[in-house]
Design an enzyme around this catalytic site. Structure first.
Site, PDB file in Angstrom:
ATOM      1  N   CYS A  77     -24.883   3.824  -9.831  1.00 56.61           N
ATOM      2  CA  CYS A  77     -23.598   4.516  -9.771  1.00 56.61           C
ATOM      3  C   CYS A  77     -23.322   5.264 -11.073  1.00 56.61           C
ATOM      4  O   CYS A  77     -22.910   4.669 -12.069  1.00 56.61           O
ATOM      5  CB  CYS A  77     -22.476   3.509  -9.502  1.00 56.61           C
ATOM      6  SG  CYS A  77     -20.823   4.229  -9.524  1.00 56.61           S
ATOM      7  N   CYS A 126     -19.616   5.209 -12.195  1.00 55.51           N
ATOM      8  CA  CYS A 126     -19.218   3.919 -12.769  1.00 55.51           C
ATOM      9  C   CYS A 126     -19.701   3.758 -14.206  1.00 55.51           C
ATOM     10  O   CYS A 126     -18.981   3.220 -15.055  1.00 55.51           O
ATOM     11  CB  CYS A 126     -19.788   2.771 -11.937  1.00 55.51           C
ATOM     12  SG  CYS A 126     -19.427   2.833 -10.180  1.00 55.51           S
ATOM     13  N   ASP A 127     -20.927   4.208 -14.485  1.00 54.81           N
ATOM     14  CA  ASP A 127     -21.590   3.793 -15.723  1.00 54.81           C
ATOM     15  C   ASP A 127     -21.983   4.911 -16.682  1.00 54.81           C
ATOM     16  O   ASP A 127     -22.543   4.636 -17.748  1.00 54.81           O
ATOM     17  CB  ASP A 127     -22.849   2.988 -15.367  1.00 54.81           C
ATOM     18  CG  ASP A 127     -22.514   1.709 -14.618  1.00 54.81           C
ATOM     19  OD1 ASP A 127     -21.433   1.150 -14.871  1.00 54.81           O
ATOM     20  OD2 ASP A 127     -23.327   1.271 -13.775  1.00 54.81           O
TER      21      ASP A 127
END
Length: 308
Positions: A133, A136-137
């Protein structure tokens, strides 16, 4: 006693939310179940530029807009992981980790999830450099060298997203050309921060005690083994359906995708499937929304047929 509804929707992604909106607008009592945050994979997507009417929106923003638009018609939303669906005459019983719910109509919109490579180091370094992701990261890898493994739409979309903050993004692909849409390829090849390694078979993700330090891969043409030093590895090598709770129903193909017709009907009356969980070619937000509207309307028709 299990709580009863007209319609139970399993999955709160774009398809599930649209189905809930249509069913609730038809004055049906609707329960929408999900094991996580509403929005599904949209929550893992950065900029969305192919959803009509919203040319500049992020995945989480679109998910929130859809949720608010759906909930104003009164469906219930409950967290729960579905374990099984049982049949009892015209009743379909949904068993979750917390409770049981009953309805004559079940709409399955559980979607799909990212496949894993299955190489050494992948599980060990998940959350410590291995990710599925970018949204997300990405922030954890600002000004770092990153590898993206894959060559389809998701790999290139997320690679472009990562390139906004990373020092360099190297796409490792097992073939000699990308499978992504031409417009995505054009953007990627024009991006100075993106590089490509072709005909490469990922062998191992390596690191120290705390984090990823590189990717080992084999050149499929020469057979030479090489190591690419990176701080992060983002993996996009396909998706698989989230259909384990429905295997006993006999509505899936040999790969686990649910078979349903143009009306979203499975072979079991009262059970419909829509969105990315279906056996089909194109899995997009727009197709999930279209199928959700059909499924919601078909749910209404089915309820009416039971009362005739």
């Amino acid at each position: 006693m299990a709580k009863k509804y007209d319609v139970i929707i399993i999955g709160a992604g774009p398809g599930g939310m649209t189905a809930a909106l249509y069913a609730a607008r038809a004055n049906l009592s609707v329960l929408m179940l999900d094991r996580g945050v509403y929005g599904g994979q949209m929550n893992n997507t950065g900029a969305i530029d192919n959803y009509p009417g919203l040319p500049d929106v992020t995945g989480p923003e679109l998910g929130e807009k859809m949720y608010q638009g759906t909930m104003k018609f009164g469906p219930e939303f409950v967290y729960g992981e579905v374990k099984q669906v049982k049949l009892d005459g015209n009743d379909r019983i949904v068993v979750t980790d917390n409770d049981e719910y009953v309805a004559p109509v079940i709409l399955i919109a559980t979607g799909s999830e990212h496949k894993h490579l299955g190489v050494a180091g992948e599980e060990e370094y998940q959350g410590r450099g291995v990710s599925y992701c970018a949204v997300c990261d990405a922030a954890f890898f600002k000004d770092e060298d990153i590898a993206v493994i894959g060559g389809g739409d998701s790999a290139i979309e997320e690679g472009l997203y990562l390139a906004q903050t990373a020092k360099k993004v190297t796409v490792i692909h097992r073939r000699d050309q990308l499978r992504a849409q031409p417009i995505l390829q054009k953007r990627a090849f024009a991006n100075d921060k993106m590089d490509f390694i072709w005909n490469a078979q990922t062998e191992e993700i390596i690191g120290d005690e705390n984090k990823v330090t590189g990717v080992k891969y084999k050149d499929k043409v020469t057979g030479e083994e090489k190591t690419l030093p990176v701080a992060g590895v983002f993996i996009y090598v396909g998706v698989q359906p989230q259909t384990a709770p429905f295997e006993d129903l006999g509505i899936t193909d040999e790969h686990g995708w649910i078979i349903s017709d143009d009306h979203m009907k499975t072979k079991i009356p009262g059970i419909f499937a829509l969105g990315d969980v279906r056996q089909k070619d194109l899995r997009q937000i727009a197709t999930a929304v279209g199928e959700g509207s059909i499924a919601g309307q078909e749910a209404f028709k089915y309820i009416q047929s039971l009362n005739d």
